[in-house]
Write an enzyme that holds these catalytic residues in place. Structure first.
Site, PDB file in Angstrom:
ATOM      1  N   ASP A  13       0.811  -1.236   0.000  1.00 13.89           N
ATOM      2  CA  ASP A  13       0.000   0.000   0.000  1.00 13.89           C
ATOM      3  C   ASP A  13       0.838   1.277   0.000  1.00 13.89           C
ATOM      4  O   ASP A  13       0.389   2.318   0.462  1.00 13.89           O
ATOM      5  CB  ASP A  13      -0.974   0.035   1.192  1.00 13.89           C
ATOM      6  CG  ASP A  13      -1.805  -1.217   1.275  1.00 13.89           C
ATOM      7  OD1 ASP A  13      -2.246  -1.678   0.220  1.00 13.89           O
ATOM      8  OD2 ASP A  13      -1.996  -1.728   2.395  1.00 13.89           O
ATOM      9  N   LYS A  16       2.360   2.036  -5.074  1.00 15.24           N
ATOM     10  CA  LYS A  16       3.100   1.537  -6.247  1.00 15.24           C
ATOM     11  C   LYS A  16       2.323   1.712  -7.546  1.00 15.24           C
ATOM     12  O   LYS A  16       2.909   1.940  -8.602  1.00 15.24           O
ATOM     13  CB  LYS A  16       3.457   0.058  -6.076  1.00 15.24           C
ATOM     14  CG  LYS A  16       4.456  -0.195  -4.972  1.00 15.24           C
ATOM     15  CD  LYS A  16       4.686  -1.675  -4.778  1.00 15.24           C
ATOM     16  CE  LYS A  16       3.455  -2.398  -4.312  1.00 15.24           C
ATOM     17  NZ  LYS A  16       2.966  -2.034  -2.974  1.00 15.24           N
ATOM     18  N   GLY A  40      -4.139  -4.206  -4.270  1.00 15.44           N
ATOM     19  CA  GLY A  40      -5.131  -3.208  -4.658  1.00 15.44           C
ATOM     20  C   GLY A  40      -4.405  -1.921  -4.979  1.00 15.44           C
ATOM     21  O   GLY A  40      -3.985  -1.204  -4.085  1.00 15.44           O
ATOM     22  N   HIS A  41      -4.208  -1.672  -6.268  1.00 17.42           N
ATOM     23  CA  HIS A  41      -3.506  -0.444  -6.654  1.00 17.42           C
ATOM     24  C   HIS A  41      -4.532   0.614  -7.020  1.00 17.42           C
ATOM     25  O   HIS A  41      -5.209   0.508  -8.027  1.00 17.42           O
ATOM     26  CB  HIS A  41      -2.584  -0.720  -7.845  1.00 17.42           C
ATOM     27  CG  HIS A  41      -1.411  -1.571  -7.482  1.00 17.42           C
ATOM     28  ND1 HIS A  41      -0.552  -2.102  -8.398  1.00 17.42           N
ATOM     29  CD2 HIS A  41      -0.944  -1.942  -6.277  1.00 17.42           C
ATOM     30  CE1 HIS A  41       0.397  -2.788  -7.767  1.00 17.42           C
ATOM     31  NE2 HIS A  41       0.169  -2.703  -6.476  1.00 17.42           N
ATOM     32  N   GLN A 213       2.337  -5.682  -3.251  1.00 14.86           N
ATOM     33  CA  GLN A 213       2.717  -5.818  -1.834  1.00 14.86           C
ATOM     34  C   GLN A 213       4.065  -5.120  -1.563  1.00 14.86           C
ATOM     35  O   GLN A 213       4.523  -4.352  -2.397  1.00 14.86           O
ATOM     36  CB  GLN A 213       2.763  -7.291  -1.401  1.00 14.86           C
ATOM     37  CG  GLN A 213       1.387  -7.951  -1.318  1.00 14.86           C
ATOM     38  CD  GLN A 213       0.922  -8.551  -2.621  1.00 14.86           C
ATOM     39  OE1 GLN A 213       1.688  -9.153  -3.339  1.00 14.86           O
ATOM     40  NE2 GLN A 213      -0.349  -8.398  -2.939  1.00 14.86           N
TER      41      GLN A 213
HETATM   42  P1  IMP Z   1      -2.473 -12.775   1.415  1.00 14.07           P
HETATM   43  O1  IMP Z   1      -1.550 -12.135   0.445  1.00 14.07           O
HETATM   44  O2  IMP Z   1      -3.927 -12.580   1.074  1.00 14.07           O
HETATM   45  O3  IMP Z   1      -2.134 -14.211   1.662  1.00 14.07           O
HETATM   46  O4  IMP Z   1      -2.283 -12.049   2.834  1.00 14.07           O
HETATM   47  C1  IMP Z   1      -1.086 -12.159   3.593  1.00 14.07           C
HETATM   48  C2  IMP Z   1      -0.769 -10.840   4.275  1.00 14.07           C
HETATM   49  O5  IMP Z   1      -0.384  -9.891   3.282  1.00 14.07           O
HETATM   50  C3  IMP Z   1      -1.933 -10.190   5.031  1.00 14.07           C
HETATM   51  O6  IMP Z   1      -1.400  -9.494   6.135  1.00 14.07           O
HETATM   52  C4  IMP Z   1      -2.497  -9.214   4.039  1.00 14.07           C
HETATM   53  O7  IMP Z   1      -3.186  -8.157   4.663  1.00 14.07           O
HETATM   54  C5  IMP Z   1      -1.205  -8.737   3.384  1.00 14.07           C
HETATM   55  N1  IMP Z   1      -1.399  -8.233   2.032  1.00 14.07           N
HETATM   56  C6  IMP Z   1      -1.585  -8.937   0.905  1.00 14.07           C
HETATM   57  N2  IMP Z   1      -1.707  -8.129  -0.150  1.00 14.07           N
HETATM   58  C7  IMP Z   1      -1.565  -6.878   0.297  1.00 14.07           C
HETATM   59  C8  IMP Z   1      -1.545  -5.602  -0.336  1.00 14.07           C
HETATM   60  O8  IMP Z   1      -1.671  -5.446  -1.553  1.00 14.07           O
HETATM   61  N3  IMP Z   1      -1.365  -4.540   0.494  1.00 14.07           N
HETATM   62  C9  IMP Z   1      -1.177  -4.677   1.830  1.00 14.07           C
HETATM   63  N4  IMP Z   1      -1.181  -5.832   2.451  1.00 14.07           N
HETATM   64  C10 IMP Z   1      -1.368  -6.935   1.696  1.00 14.07           C
END
Ligand code: IMP
Length: 417
Positions: A13, A16, A40-41, A213
Site C-alpha cells: 500500500d 506503487k 489493490g492499486h 505488496q
Molecule cells: P495474502 O496475500 O492474502 O495471503 O495475505 C497475507 C498478508 O499480506 C496479510 O497481512 C495481508 O493483509 C497482506 N497483504 C496482501 N496483499 C496486500 C496488499 O496489496 N497490500 C497490503 N497488504 C497486503
C-alpha cells in the site's frame, strides 16, 4: 531508462500503482511480476479512480500491459478489471503468461480452513486464495494459464488439487466448465512474457515492472509468517518475468511518508489514538481489496534501510507527503536499540520486542488543493520548508536518494527533486 522496477519498501500500500502509472508515461510496456488479486492499486487517472488488482496500473497509461508468470490470476477479477480499464483505454492490449498460476475456488476453500485453523494466530490474509495457490505451485499440482488452453484435461487436474487438499464436495466438472467459459470470454493474448520483454527492450523500448505488496510481506525476507506468498523484492522481477536481473536498469523503491500495515503481525512504530485516526482519515487508509482499516505508524528508517538494501534500491519515491501534513510535530524511527544499521530481526517475536529510537521533527502546514497546485507549478522548492527538511532527513539517514515526492492522489501529483 529502458527498464524500471517499482518495488514496495514497507508492508504494501505504498502507492506503487500511482508510481508505476507516473513512470509509465512514455513507456512501451507495463508488466506485473508478482502477487495477485490480493493487491489493490488505487490510481486516479483521466479523472477517474481505479482499484486495480491484476491489470498493471501502468498499462492504463502506456496502453500495453502484461501479467508475468509470477502472478496469481483470478479470472473473474481479471475479466471485470479489463472491462473497466477498456472503458477509458479501449485500445489496451493485455498479454498473459501461460505460466501464471490460476486461483480456483478450491484454493479459497483451503484458505478458509487454514486461517481458521490458526485461530488467534491467523495471518489475516485477504482471503483471495493466494497462500494455497502458492502451495499448489510448489506442490506441483497447480493450475496454470496454459492448462486452460487444454480443456479436455482440466477436470482431471482439478481433481488432483481437490485430492491434494483433501477437500470433499467440490464439483470439479462444474468448476472446469466455469473456468473454461470465463477464460474464453476474456480478451487477452496468451504469450511468453519473457520473450515479449526481451523484444521490447532490444528494440529500444521502455518497460516498467510493477510490483505488488511490499518487502516486509516477502515470503523469504518479510515478517514471516505474517507475509504473503510472493517474492515482493526486486528479485521477484526476474523470477516473475523470466528475465535476468541485470536487465533491470533502475530500481525505484516506494515508501509512504509514514507506515501502514493491514493484517496481523508486529509493527514496531505503530501508533494509536488521535494522530493515527487523523492520518487514517486524511489518507483514507482502508485496504483497497478488503476495506479493512489500515494500522498506522511513524516512518521506520530501520525497516526501510533493511528493505532498501534487499532490493538494491537506486531511488526512493516517497508518497503521501500531503497526507502527513498539518501535524505540529512528527516522529521518525532512526534505528532499533542494540541493532546495527541495516540489521533486522528474523523472527516476529524478536521484532515485537525491538525498541525504536525516535527523532522528532517539525511538521508542515496542510498541503491542500491550492498549495498542491502551487507545488506542481513551481516544483520542489515550493514544498513547505519543514517538509523539505523531513525529506533531507530521510535521505541522509537512509543513504538513498529520495528522487520523487508524492503530493496528492492523482498520477501527476508528483514533484521531482
Ligand atoms: P495474502 O496475500 O492474502 O495471503 O495475505 C497475507 C498478508 O499480506 C496479510 O497481512 C495481508 O493483509 C497482506 N497483504 C496482501 N496483499 C496486500 C496488499 O496489496 N497490500 C497490503 N497488504 C497486503
Amino acid at each position: 531508462m529502458p527498464s524500471i522496477a517499482v518495488v514496495g519498501l514497507q508492508w504494501g500500500d505504498e502507492g506503487k500503482g500511482k508510481v508505476a502509472a507516473y513512470l509509465a508515461r512514455g513507456a512501451n510496456l507495463a508488466v506485473r511480476y508478482n502477487g495477485g488479486p490480493n493487491a489493490g492499486h488505487t490510481i486516479m487517472y483521466s479523472g477517474k479512480t481505479f482499484r486495480m488488482h491484476l491489470v498493471p496500473a501502468g498499462g492504463l497509461v502506456c496502453g500495453t500491459a502484461a501479467i508475468g508468470a509470477g502472478v496469481y490470476v483470478d479470472l473473474k477479477t481479471l475479466s471485470e478489471e479489463l472491462k473497466e480499464s477498456r472503458e477509458v483505454r479501449p485500445d489496451l492490449r493485455l498479454y498473459l503468461s501461460p505460466r501464471a498460476q490460476v486461483i480456483t475456488e478450491i484454493a479459497r476453500r483451503a484458505e478458509e480452513f487454514l486461517e481458521s485453523m490458526r485461530g488467534e494466530r491467523a495471518i489475516g490474509t485477504t482471503r483471495r486464495g493466494i497462500g494455497p495457490t502458492a502451495v499448489e505451485r510448489f506442490g506441483r499440482v497447480g493450475l496454470r494459464v496454459a492448462d486452460l488452453l487444454e480443456p479436455d484435461s482440466l477436470q482431471e487436474k482439478l481433481r488432483d488439487i481437490v485430492t491434494f487438499w483433501n477437500l470433499k464436495g467440490v464439483d470439479t466438472r462444474a468448476l472446469a466448465d466455469g473456468l473454461s467459459e470465463l477464460f474464453s470470454s476474456i480478451e487477452v493474448e496468451v504469450t511468453e512474457v519473457n520473450r515479449l520483454i526481451r523484444e521490447r527492450l532490444t528494440s529500444g523500448g521502455t518497460v516498467i515492472f510493477e510490483g505488488a505488496q511490499g518487502t516486509m510481506l516477502d515470503v523469504f525476507y518479510g515478517t514471516y509468517p505474517y507475509v504473503t506468498s510472493s517474492i515482493t523484492t526486486s528479485a521477484g522481477v526476474s523470477i516473475g518475468c523470466g528475465i535476468p536481473s541485470r536487465w533491470i536498469d533502475v530500481i525505484v523503491g516506494v515508501a509512504k511518508s509514514y507506515t501502514t500495515r493491514v493484517g496481523a503481525g508486529p509493527f514496531p512504530t505503530e501508533i494509536h489514538g488521535d494522530i493515527a485516526d487523523r492520518i487514517r482519515s486524511a489518507g483514507v487508509e482502508y485496504g483497497a481489496t478488503t476495506g479493512r482499516p489500515r494500522r498506522i505508524g511513524w516512518l521506520d528508517i530501520a525497516q526501510l534501510k533493511f528493505a532498501a538494501d534487499l532490493n538494491g534500491t537506486d531511488e526512493i519515491f516517497l508518497t503521501r507527503v500531503d497526507t502527513l501534513s498539518g501535524l505540529d510535530r512528527l516522529k521518525v524511527c532512526v534505528g532499533y536499540e542494540g541493532y546495527e544499521d541495516g540489521e533486522f530481526p528474523v523472527t516476529v517475536s524478536e521484532l515485537s520486542r525491538v525498541r525504536p529510537v525516535y527523532a522528532e521533527l517539525e511538521g508542515w502546514p496542510p498541503i491542500d488543493e491550492t498549495k498542491r497546485g502551487e507545488i506542481l507549478r513551481e516544483g520542489y522548492g515550493a514544498l513547505p520548508s519543514q517538509a523539505r527538511r523531513y525529506l533531507d532527513f530521510v535521505e541522509e539517514n537512509l543513504g538513498t536518494h529520495v528522487k520523487y515526492v508524492g503530493v496528492g492522489p492523482r498520477t501527476e501529483d508528483v514533484v521531482e527533486r
